[in-house]
Design an enzyme around this catalytic site. Structure first.
Site, PDB file in Angstrom:
ATOM      1  N   SER A  68       0.758  -1.163  -0.071  1.00 31.35           N
ATOM      2  CA  SER A  68       0.034   0.153   0.054  1.00 31.35           C
ATOM      3  C   SER A  68       0.790   1.171   0.002  1.00 31.35           C
ATOM      4  CB  SER A  68      -0.873   0.049   1.305  1.00 31.35           C
ATOM      5  OG  SER A  68      -0.057   0.209   2.379  1.00 31.35           O
ATOM      6  N   GLY A  69       0.258   2.424  -0.255  1.00 31.97           N
ATOM      7  CA  GLY A  69       0.905   3.705   0.066  1.00 31.97           C
ATOM      8  C   GLY A  69       2.161   3.950  -0.873  1.00 31.97           C
ATOM      9  N   ILE A  70       3.109   4.381  -0.261  1.00 30.72           N
ATOM     10  CA  ILE A  70       4.551   4.769  -0.987  1.00 30.72           C
ATOM     11  C   ILE A  70       4.816   3.430  -1.305  1.00 30.72           C
ATOM     12  CG2 ILE A  70       6.769   5.778  -0.355  1.00 30.72           C
ATOM     13  CD1 ILE A  70       5.431   7.809   1.446  1.00 30.72           C
ATOM     14  N   ASP A  81       5.854  -7.496   2.815  1.00 32.89           N
ATOM     15  CA  ASP A  81       4.720  -7.000   3.384  1.00 32.89           C
ATOM     16  C   ASP A  81       4.096  -8.064   4.244  1.00 32.89           C
ATOM     17  OD1 ASP A  81       2.512  -5.375   4.320  1.00 32.89           O
ATOM     18  OD2 ASP A  81       3.191  -3.968   2.693  1.00 32.89           O
ATOM     19  N   LEU A 140       7.469  -7.686  10.124  1.00 28.91           N
ATOM     20  CA  LEU A 140       9.020  -7.313  10.235  1.00 28.91           C
ATOM     21  C   LEU A 140       8.846  -6.555  11.593  1.00 28.91           C
ATOM     22  CD1 LEU A 140       9.420  -5.652   6.809  1.00 28.91           C
ATOM     23  CD2 LEU A 140      10.250  -7.763   7.312  1.00 28.91           C
ATOM     24  N   GLY A 155       6.441   0.805   7.814  1.00 31.14           N
ATOM     25  CA  GLY A 155       6.361   1.526   8.935  1.00 31.14           C
ATOM     26  C   GLY A 155       4.809   1.498   9.413  1.00 31.14           C
ATOM     27  N   SER A 204      11.007  10.910   7.857  1.00 31.01           N
ATOM     28  CA  SER A 204      10.057  11.688   8.032  1.00 31.01           C
ATOM     29  C   SER A 204      10.387  13.233   8.354  1.00 31.01           C
ATOM     30  CB  SER A 204       9.187  11.217   9.010  1.00 31.01           C
ATOM     31  OG  SER A 204       7.948  12.310   9.227  1.00 31.01           O
ATOM     32  N   TYR A 251       7.143   8.139  17.627  1.00 32.50           N
ATOM     33  CA  TYR A 251       7.000   8.018  16.215  1.00 32.50           C
ATOM     34  C   TYR A 251       8.335   9.136  15.626  1.00 32.50           C
ATOM     35  CZ  TYR A 251       6.002   8.242  10.995  1.00 32.50           C
ATOM     36  OH  TYR A 251       6.326   8.397   9.832  1.00 32.50           O
ATOM     37  N   LYS A 311      12.135   7.963  14.110  1.00 33.23           N
ATOM     38  CA  LYS A 311      12.537   8.652  12.777  1.00 33.23           C
ATOM     39  C   LYS A 311      13.896   9.607  12.812  1.00 33.23           C
ATOM     40  CE  LYS A 311       9.103   7.028  10.099  1.00 33.23           C
ATOM     41  NZ  LYS A 311       9.396   5.740   8.904  1.00 33.23           N
TER      42      LYS A 311
END
Length: 255
Positions: free
Chosen positions: A15-17, A36, A52, A77, A117, A157, A161
């Site tokens: 999904s996503g990025i 994934d 993971l 993530g 991020s 978070y 990062k």
């Protein structure tokens, strides 16, 4: 972008990025092995289903990866609304564990791209702590260090990062000099992905609304994916050890 015949592992591919990165890489001729915990809905050259968040799951994934690869895109993530231990495990400890384990499989001229991020921008304020954590070898050893140096749940978070940016920058040149494998970070701002609302919840309405006035809009996932793909390509072969904001200028407004 010169990516033909490059074999690249992409985590968080479903999904996503991660999904957009896989699409961009394959459109430029790369072979993509996706990783994934969820099954993907896009076409890949190979897929490894894995959790993971713990070393056993990572070891199982590694056992199914090719012996030789040309790149690793660490995109998997979880948002800061998740359990703090899960945030630590997936966003930092597991990423580091996986990367160190597959480094020997990445061919000279290869590339590692870690998704950080813009929320990690305050890493200089905790530089020594992040360097100390980065020097810890092993997943369980990292967990033990964090028990001795606890992180506030509401800040986890951003903290991990920051730690990812510092570890990537500190480690990148030593690996490049020794193995000719580069490592860089890509730092997105807000992105239209399935977990965007989780970030709104994490940051709160006040911070979210303040940042909304600083940018034209959140990014689309393919806008971030294009930069990740470029960092895997031959054209970026002399870029190493940096953190690139892909945020529509958001970070610049805090200068």
């Amino acid at each position: 972008m010169q990516l033909t015949n490059k074999k690249i592992v992409v985590t968080g591919v479903s999904s996503g990025i991660g999904a957009e990165t896989a699409r961009v890489l394959r459109s430029h001729g790369a072979t993509v092995i996706g990783v994934d915990r969820n099954m993907p809905s896009l076409t890949l050259d190979a897929f490894v289903q894995a959790d993971l968040s713990h070393p056993e799951g990572i070891d199982k994934a590694i056992s199914q990866l090719p012996e030789k690869i040309d790149g690793l895109c660490n995109i998997a993530g979880v948002p800061g609304t998740a359990d703090p231990q899960l945030v630590a495990n997936v966003n930092y400890l597991g990423l580091k564990y996986l990367t160190e384990a597959v480094l020997s499989r990445i061919q000279p001229g290869g590339s590692i791209v870690n998704v950080s991020s813009v929320l990690g921008a305050e890493w200089p304020a905790r530089l020594q702590l992040h360097k100390e954590l980065g020097s810890v070898v092993g997943f369980s050893e990292g967990q033990a260090w964090l028990k001795q140096n606890p992180v506030a749940p509401e800040f986890c978070y951003q903290y991990f990062k920051e730690a990812l940016i510092v570890w990537s920058q500190v480690q990148a040149q030593e690996w490049f000099m020794r193995t000719s494998v580069r490592m860089n970070c890509i730092a997105p701002g807000p992105v239209f992905t399935p977990i965007l609302n989780e970030f709104v919840t994490m940051l709160g309405q006040e911070r979210t609304q303040a940042d909304a006035h600083r940018i034209k809009r959140p990014a689309y996932a393919d806008e971030v994916a294009a930069v990740i793909a470029f960092m895997c390509a031959e054209e970026s072969r002399w870029i190493n050890g940096i953190n690139i904001p892909v945020d529509g200028g958001l970070a610049s407004t805090y200068v």
